[in-house]
Motif scaffolding. Structure first.
Motif: not given
Length: 202
Positions: A152-173
Motif C-alpha cells: 500500500s506504498g509508493d513503490d509497489i501497490w495493487i489496485e482494484d480497477v473494476g475487472i470482475s470475474l465469475d467462476e467460469q472465467d477462472i481455471v483451477v489446477s
DNA sequence: TGGGTGATGGACT
DNA sequence: GTCCATCACCCAC
C-alpha cells in the motif's frame, strides 16, 4: 499514483489464502521505480498455505531470515531468489503469525509497456514479456530490495480497477514445480484467467 | 562449514 | 522433449 482504488488492508488480512489468491486475479499490480510506473493485470496465482503446506517455505513452522516476512501481517511482499537467477514475487496474506502467501505467476501488461520491454531486453510484445513468475518480476523491476515492502506504498501497490470475474472465467489446477511436496503437489491451489495469453502454461 | 537443492526460463534437439 | 546456468538458502555434519 496513490488513490482510492488501492486494495484495503483488510483484503490482505483475510485468513483464507486460496480465496485471496482467486480474488487477486483481475487486480492490477504496479511498481514505481525512479519515477517510472509500470503495471499489469494479475492473470495467474498460486496459494501457499502456511505451516501445513509441504510446498510452502514456511512448512513445519520453518522460521528463517528468508521466511520471516511471511510471519508478519498480510499486505507486504515476499520476494526471494529462485534457482540463483530469478526473483519470485508473492503477496503475504493473513493475520500476524500466519505465514501464508500468494505467488503471482503471470501479468498482462497495461502501463509502461516500453519500460517493461526494455527491462526484458525485448523489442515487441509477446507473452514472454510477463508470463511466468521470474519474467514478470524482471518486467516490473522487482528484485530482492522489494522484499518486505508494503503493498500500500509508493513503490509497489495493487489496485482494484473494476475487472470482475465469475467462476467460469477462472481455471483451477495443481501448482507448478512443487513435485517435491509429494501429496500436497496435488492440491488444486493454482488459479488463472481462462484463455488469457499471459498465463505461464496450460 | 560443506554440499544438495530449488515456487524458473531460455536455448537447443 | 532435454539440458543447464547460477547462488542463496538450509540443514546435516
Amino acid at each position: 499514483m496513490k488513490n482510492n482504488k488501492q486494495l484495503p488492508k483488510y483484503f490482505y488480512l483475510q485468513d483464507d489464502v486460496q480465496w485471496v489468491a482467486q480474488q487477486l486475479l483481475g487486480k492490477v499490480i504496479y511498481t514505481s521505480i525512479n519515477g517510472l510506473v509500470t503495471g499489469g493485470i494479475i492473470v495467474e496465482t498460486e496459494a501457499y498455505n502456511g505451516i501445513t503446506d509441504k510446498a510452502s517455505h514456511a512448512y513445519g513452522r520453518r522460521f528463517t531470515e528468508r521466511t520471516k516476512v511471511m510471519y508478519g501481517e498480510g499486505g507486504v511482499s515476499y520476494v526471494y531468489l529462485c534457482y540463483g537467477i530469478h526473483y519470485l514475487f508473492n503477496v503475504v496474506t493473513g493475520p500476524i503469525d500466519v505465514p501464508q502467501a500468494v505467488l503471482v505467476r503471470g501479468i498482462e501488461p497495461i502501463v509502461g509497456l516500453d519500460y517493461m520491454l526494455k527491462r526484458r531486453n525485448m523489442e515487441v510484445l509477446t507473452p514472454r514479456l510477463s508470463a511466468g513468475p521470474g519474467t514478470l518480476t524482471q518486467a516490473l523491476g522487482i528484485a530482492g530490495n522489494f522484499n518486505g515492502k508494503s503493498l500500500s506504498g509508493d513503490d509497489i501497490w495493487i489496485e482494484d480497477v473494476g475487472i470482475s470475474l465469475d467462476e467460469q472465467d477462472i481455471v483451477v489446477s495443481t501448482r507448478i514445480g512443487v513435485e517435491y511436496a509429494k501429496e500436497d503437489a496435488l492440491l488444486p491451489w493454482r488459479y488463472y484467467i481462462k484463455g488469457n495469453r499471459f498465463v505461464s502454461r496450460k
